[in-house]
Design a protein around this motif. Sequence first.
Motif, PDB file in Angstrom:
ATOM      1  N   ILE A   7       3.219 -26.626  38.076  1.00  0.00           N
ATOM      2  CA  ILE A   7       4.569 -27.301  38.022  1.00  0.00           C
ATOM      3  C   ILE A   7       5.702 -27.923  37.714  1.00  0.00           C
ATOM      4  CG2 ILE A   7       6.472 -26.485  40.074  1.00  0.00           C
ATOM      5  CD1 ILE A   7       4.085 -24.680  41.092  1.00  0.00           C
ATOM      6  N   GLU A   8       5.892 -28.471  37.236  1.00  0.00           N
ATOM      7  CA  GLU A   8       6.642 -30.008  36.593  1.00  0.00           C
ATOM      8  C   GLU A   8       8.451 -29.292  37.247  1.00  0.00           C
ATOM      9  OE1 GLU A   8       6.840 -32.385  32.568  1.00  0.00           O
ATOM     10  OE2 GLU A   8       5.192 -30.963  32.807  1.00  0.00           O
ATOM     11  N   THR A   9       9.171 -30.391  37.234  1.00  0.00           N
ATOM     12  CA  THR A   9      10.385 -30.857  36.957  1.00  0.00           C
ATOM     13  C   THR A   9      11.122 -31.702  35.656  1.00  0.00           C
ATOM     14  OG1 THR A   9      10.751 -29.960  39.534  1.00  0.00           O
ATOM     15  CG2 THR A   9      12.780 -30.950  37.613  1.00  0.00           C
ATOM     16  N   ASP A  10      10.248 -32.495  35.673  1.00  0.00           N
ATOM     17  CA  ASP A  10       9.946 -33.525  34.705  1.00  0.00           C
ATOM     18  C   ASP A  10      11.930 -34.064  34.531  1.00  0.00           C
ATOM     19  OD1 ASP A  10       9.781 -34.988  32.403  1.00  0.00           O
ATOM     20  OD2 ASP A  10      10.341 -33.755  31.066  1.00  0.00           O
TER      21      ASP A  10
ATOM     22  N   PHE B  51      10.956 -26.776  34.270  1.00  0.00           N
ATOM     23  CA  PHE B  51      12.824 -27.594  34.212  1.00  0.00           C
ATOM     24  C   PHE B  51      13.150 -26.884  35.301  1.00  0.00           C
ATOM     25  CE2 PHE B  51      17.116 -28.531  31.810  1.00  0.00           C
ATOM     26  CZ  PHE B  51      16.717 -29.677  32.508  1.00  0.00           C
ATOM     27  N   PHE B  52      12.982 -26.987  36.344  1.00  0.00           N
ATOM     28  CA  PHE B  52      14.112 -26.758  37.627  1.00  0.00           C
ATOM     29  C   PHE B  52      14.025 -25.125  37.744  1.00  0.00           C
ATOM     30  CE2 PHE B  52      16.134 -30.605  37.171  1.00  0.00           C
ATOM     31  CZ  PHE B  52      15.997 -30.727  38.626  1.00  0.00           C
TER      32      PHE B  52
ATOM     33  N   ASN C  69      10.787 -21.482  32.290  1.00  0.00           N
ATOM     34  CA  ASN C  69      11.637 -22.472  31.792  1.00  0.00           C
ATOM     35  C   ASN C  69      13.160 -22.464  32.612  1.00  0.00           C
ATOM     36  OD1 ASN C  69      13.238 -24.044  30.760  1.00  0.00           O
ATOM     37  ND2 ASN C  69      11.803 -24.299  28.882  1.00  0.00           N
ATOM     38  N   SER C  70      13.747 -22.596  33.405  1.00  0.00           N
ATOM     39  CA  SER C  70      14.407 -22.975  34.180  1.00  0.00           C
ATOM     40  C   SER C  70      15.223 -20.890  34.440  1.00  0.00           C
ATOM     41  CB  SER C  70      15.702 -23.255  32.878  1.00  0.00           C
ATOM     42  OG  SER C  70      15.514 -24.463  32.279  1.00  0.00           O
TER      43      SER C  70
ATOM     44  N   GLY D 105      12.915 -30.262  42.155  1.00  0.00           N
ATOM     45  CA  GLY D 105      12.783 -28.976  41.078  1.00  0.00           C
ATOM     46  C   GLY D 105      13.626 -28.388  42.834  1.00  0.00           C
ATOM     47  N   PRO D 106      13.928 -27.105  42.685  1.00  0.00           N
ATOM     48  CA  PRO D 106      14.121 -25.779  43.507  1.00  0.00           C
ATOM     49  C   PRO D 106      12.097 -25.669  43.799  1.00  0.00           C
ATOM     50  CG  PRO D 106      14.001 -25.316  41.908  1.00  0.00           C
ATOM     51  CD  PRO D 106      14.602 -26.620  41.300  1.00  0.00           C
ATOM     52  N   GLU D 107      12.236 -24.687  44.856  1.00  0.00           N
ATOM     53  CA  GLU D 107      10.359 -24.224  45.436  1.00  0.00           C
ATOM     54  C   GLU D 107       9.900 -23.436  44.273  1.00  0.00           C
ATOM     55  OE1 GLU D 107      10.297 -25.783  50.269  1.00  0.00           O
ATOM     56  OE2 GLU D 107      10.730 -24.050  49.461  1.00  0.00           O
TER      57      GLU D 107
END
Length: 236
Positions: free
Chosen positions: A75-78, A54-55, A28-29, A83-85
């Motif tokens: 893989i999730e940005t939400d 989250f990024f 997470n982050s 988000g980044p790769e």
Amino acid sequence: MIIEDLTITGGSFNSVAVESTGAAVYVNSGRPTLQRLNLIENDGNAVGGVDVYFFSQPLISKCYIARNSGGGTFIETDTGVPGPEAEIRECTIVDNQGYGVSVIKGGRAVIENCTVAYNDGDGVRSEITLGTGVAKCYVTVRRSIVSHNAGGGIVRRLTLGTCYTLECNDVWGNAGVTGGVQGNYQGYSPGDPCFSGRGAGDVSFDPLYQDATNGDYTLSAQSPLLQLCEPGSCGA
């Protein structure tokens, strides 16, 4: 942070816990390097292998992600922006009770030199879903084998929700049916720059693994993919 040379197994979730519960690795982050990990037989809520949220920008390298419930890698940005790769390189993602790799809600991923096979769901799937994470997903699948999955091979679950870049893959023998469409590529539209179907250099051959029944996913000497191992070619 580097996490390497470990076996992580036995994770479990309960029905009242957050989605990440039970995953072998939850990011997470963060920007960790996960390398040479055996992530096996974890009972995850959303995913049993690696849950990226989250990024985050992990490098997942040379990992064996197998026999997990809920799926292999998620893989999730939400958020409303991509988000980044996340990088998934030289990994074997097999025999999971669910998808192999799932990218949703603005997630971005590069999947390169991987084998994604014999999963109970889609091999590689992506969608924006509903809710706050409405940004498109961007997924590159390059020089990878996506085969024998019970779902589709390369799948876009919601039209226009994902941009795929596909190069030099072997996508073969994926059985799932979605919207009446069976097989290796699902959710594409001819002429769509984000997902028009088979990628440049993609083939569809039985990879002929050494002994998939006993977990050996290296290529046998009879594999038709070996002939692609030429300088300047797609490779296998």
